[in-house]
Design a protein around this motif. Sequence first.
Motif, PDB file in Angstrom:
ATOM      1  N   ARG A 208       0.795  -1.235   0.000  1.00 25.17           N
ATOM      2  CA  ARG A 208       0.000   0.000   0.000  1.00 25.17           C
ATOM      3  C   ARG A 208       0.821   1.275   0.000  1.00 25.17           C
ATOM      4  O   ARG A 208       0.272   2.365  -0.167  1.00 25.17           O
ATOM      5  CB  ARG A 208      -0.913   0.009   1.235  1.00 25.17           C
ATOM      6  CG  ARG A 208      -1.911  -1.138   1.303  1.00 25.17           C
ATOM      7  CD  ARG A 208      -2.984  -0.998   0.229  1.00 25.17           C
ATOM      8  NE  ARG A 208      -3.761   0.208   0.452  1.00 25.17           N
ATOM      9  CZ  ARG A 208      -4.850   0.250   1.215  1.00 25.17           C
ATOM     10  NH1 ARG A 208      -5.289  -0.860   1.805  1.00 25.17           N
ATOM     11  NH2 ARG A 208      -5.517   1.369   1.365  1.00 25.17           N
ATOM     12  N   GLY A 209       2.138   1.169   0.215  1.00 24.25           N
ATOM     13  CA  GLY A 209       2.970   2.361   0.277  1.00 24.25           C
ATOM     14  C   GLY A 209       3.049   2.912   1.681  1.00 24.25           C
ATOM     15  O   GLY A 209       2.197   2.626   2.534  1.00 24.25           O
ATOM     16  N   ILE A 210       4.070   3.714   1.929  1.00 23.54           N
ATOM     17  CA  ILE A 210       4.288   4.297   3.254  1.00 23.54           C
ATOM     18  C   ILE A 210       3.718   5.714   3.287  1.00 23.54           C
ATOM     19  O   ILE A 210       4.051   6.544   2.429  1.00 23.54           O
ATOM     20  CB  ILE A 210       5.795   4.334   3.595  1.00 23.54           C
ATOM     21  CG1 ILE A 210       6.353   2.900   3.661  1.00 23.54           C
ATOM     22  CG2 ILE A 210       6.032   5.066   4.914  1.00 23.54           C
ATOM     23  CD1 ILE A 210       7.844   2.838   3.884  1.00 23.54           C
ATOM     24  N   PRO A 211       2.852   6.029   4.233  1.00 23.38           N
ATOM     25  CA  PRO A 211       2.324   7.396   4.325  1.00 23.38           C
ATOM     26  C   PRO A 211       3.422   8.389   4.694  1.00 23.38           C
ATOM     27  O   PRO A 211       4.177   8.149   5.635  1.00 23.38           O
ATOM     28  CB  PRO A 211       1.269   7.288   5.438  1.00 23.38           C
ATOM     29  CG  PRO A 211       1.703   6.116   6.254  1.00 23.38           C
ATOM     30  CD  PRO A 211       2.331   5.158   5.307  1.00 23.38           C
ATOM     31  N   GLN A 212       3.486   9.461   3.953  1.00 25.97           N
ATOM     32  CA  GLN A 212       4.495  10.495   4.196  1.00 25.97           C
ATOM     33  C   GLN A 212       3.916  11.692   4.956  1.00 25.97           C
ATOM     34  O   GLN A 212       4.647  12.432   5.600  1.00 25.97           O
ATOM     35  CB  GLN A 212       5.092  10.967   2.864  1.00 25.97           C
ATOM     36  CG  GLN A 212       5.725   9.856   2.044  1.00 25.97           C
ATOM     37  CD  GLN A 212       6.904   9.205   2.737  1.00 25.97           C
ATOM     38  OE1 GLN A 212       7.672   9.864   3.446  1.00 25.97           O
ATOM     39  NE2 GLN A 212       7.061   7.888   2.546  1.00 25.97           N
ATOM     40  N   THR A 213       2.616  11.881   4.844  1.00 27.11           N
ATOM     41  CA  THR A 213       1.933  12.988   5.518  1.00 27.11           C
ATOM     42  C   THR A 213       0.692  12.446   6.214  1.00 27.11           C
ATOM     43  O   THR A 213       0.218  11.335   5.928  1.00 27.11           O
ATOM     44  CB  THR A 213       1.498  14.076   4.523  1.00 27.11           C
ATOM     45  OG1 THR A 213       0.470  13.548   3.667  1.00 27.11           O
ATOM     46  CG2 THR A 213       2.681  14.539   3.675  1.00 27.11           C
ATOM     47  N   LEU A 214       0.127  13.250   7.119  1.00 29.29           N
ATOM     48  CA  LEU A 214      -1.099  12.834   7.791  1.00 29.29           C
ATOM     49  C   LEU A 214      -2.231  12.636   6.789  1.00 29.29           C
ATOM     50  O   LEU A 214      -3.060  11.728   6.934  1.00 29.29           O
ATOM     51  CB  LEU A 214      -1.510  13.869   8.839  1.00 29.29           C
ATOM     52  CG  LEU A 214      -0.561  14.087  10.031  1.00 29.29           C
ATOM     53  CD1 LEU A 214      -1.205  15.029  11.035  1.00 29.29           C
ATOM     54  CD2 LEU A 214      -0.200  12.772  10.701  1.00 29.29           C
ATOM     55  N   GLN A 215      -2.277  13.468   5.774  1.00 29.29           N
ATOM     56  CA  GLN A 215      -3.325  13.346   4.770  1.00 29.29           C
ATOM     57  C   GLN A 215      -3.276  11.997   4.061  1.00 29.29           C
ATOM     58  O   GLN A 215      -4.305  11.448   3.654  1.00 29.29           O
ATOM     59  CB  GLN A 215      -3.221  14.486   3.748  1.00 29.29           C
ATOM     60  CG  GLN A 215      -4.382  14.555   2.760  1.00 29.29           C
ATOM     61  CD  GLN A 215      -5.717  14.795   3.444  1.00 29.29           C
ATOM     62  OE1 GLN A 215      -5.787  15.450   4.486  1.00 29.29           O
ATOM     63  NE2 GLN A 215      -6.779  14.260   2.859  1.00 29.29           N
ATOM     64  N   ASP A 216      -2.091  11.438   3.946  1.00 28.39           N
ATOM     65  CA  ASP A 216      -1.951  10.127   3.291  1.00 28.39           C
ATOM     66  C   ASP A 216      -2.708   9.028   4.040  1.00 28.39           C
ATOM     67  O   ASP A 216      -3.063   8.001   3.443  1.00 28.39           O
ATOM     68  CB  ASP A 216      -0.474   9.731   3.198  1.00 28.39           C
ATOM     69  CG  ASP A 216       0.299  10.587   2.209  1.00 28.39           C
ATOM     70  OD1 ASP A 216      -0.345  11.270   1.389  1.00 28.39           O
ATOM     71  OD2 ASP A 216       1.540  10.578   2.272  1.00 28.39           O
ATOM     72  N   LEU A 217      -2.953   9.229   5.328  1.00 27.46           N
ATOM     73  CA  LEU A 217      -3.664   8.215   6.102  1.00 27.46           C
ATOM     74  C   LEU A 217      -5.074   7.971   5.571  1.00 27.46           C
ATOM     75  O   LEU A 217      -5.645   6.890   5.775  1.00 27.46           O
ATOM     76  CB  LEU A 217      -3.730   8.611   7.576  1.00 27.46           C
ATOM     77  CG  LEU A 217      -2.407   8.588   8.350  1.00 27.46           C
ATOM     78  CD1 LEU A 217      -2.613   9.125   9.764  1.00 27.46           C
ATOM     79  CD2 LEU A 217      -1.831   7.180   8.400  1.00 27.46           C
TER      80      LEU A 217
END
Length: 298
Positions: A178-187
Amino acid sequence: MMRENFNDLLWFLVVAEERSFTKAAAKIGITQSTLSHTIKRLETRMGLRLLARTTRSVSTTEAGERLRQSLAPRIAEIETDIAALTAYRDTPSGTVRITLSDHALECLVWPKLRPVLASYPDIKLEFSRDNGFRNIVEEGFDAGVRLGETVEKDMVAVRIGPDWRLVAVGAPQYFAARGIPQTLQDLTQHNCIGLRLTTAGGLYAWEFHKDGRDIRMRVDGQLIFNSTLPIVEAALAGYGIAYVPEDIVAEHIASGRLQLVLEDWSPPFTGYYLYYPSRRQNAPAFKVIHDALRQREP
């Protein structure tokens, strides 16, 4: 009301708190039919309907709730006074009931209190695990354990643990897919494993802090639990991102089974406090528990 009817009031209080005749009967140690007959007799004698019964649930009527609120603190005071009489015994005894989160129980309270049972065999401990907020006086608890910032102002509060923080973690296989979230919005694009708060009924909004900014995020995902430990297990199995106390996943992070993300947004919390009404502090059994929890190291 005649003295012989006091048991009827006590049994009503158990039903009102348990919201179930089945659970209340098991707790008291009588049959459900005996309990039901006793409550009906009490209602007839008082000329009031105290409980609303359906096939699935039991709740208090307006009159019943008023009676429950009146009885609960008075019964608690009587139990406290009786417990205080054990000061005349050589060994502290009695039951101490504590409401707390599963994290507080597993990582702080149980390690500190485990030796107490061996040293004081006449003391009984009852733990009620939930992540909500309880009125410990009305619900018959001797004490609660919560974060310092959430303790009610009219309670005595004693710090019993260090500061800690929440961290976002997931399994490497989950992030590979799924990829690594870089920002809170990515959650918002990820499976976030939710925590339902027991008493409030709502989902916990993840709390983040960075550079003086406090952000609360409503996250979404396929799984929701009302306890922290299953959330960790789900994250280990690759079902999504968990937001949990760092100390319960530290070993998994060190071994590589879980991967830490968005670490710079992880806020510190002021550690756990034991809180209780001032009248409890003179009960010998409670004092043993109180003193054991105040020790700095488990």
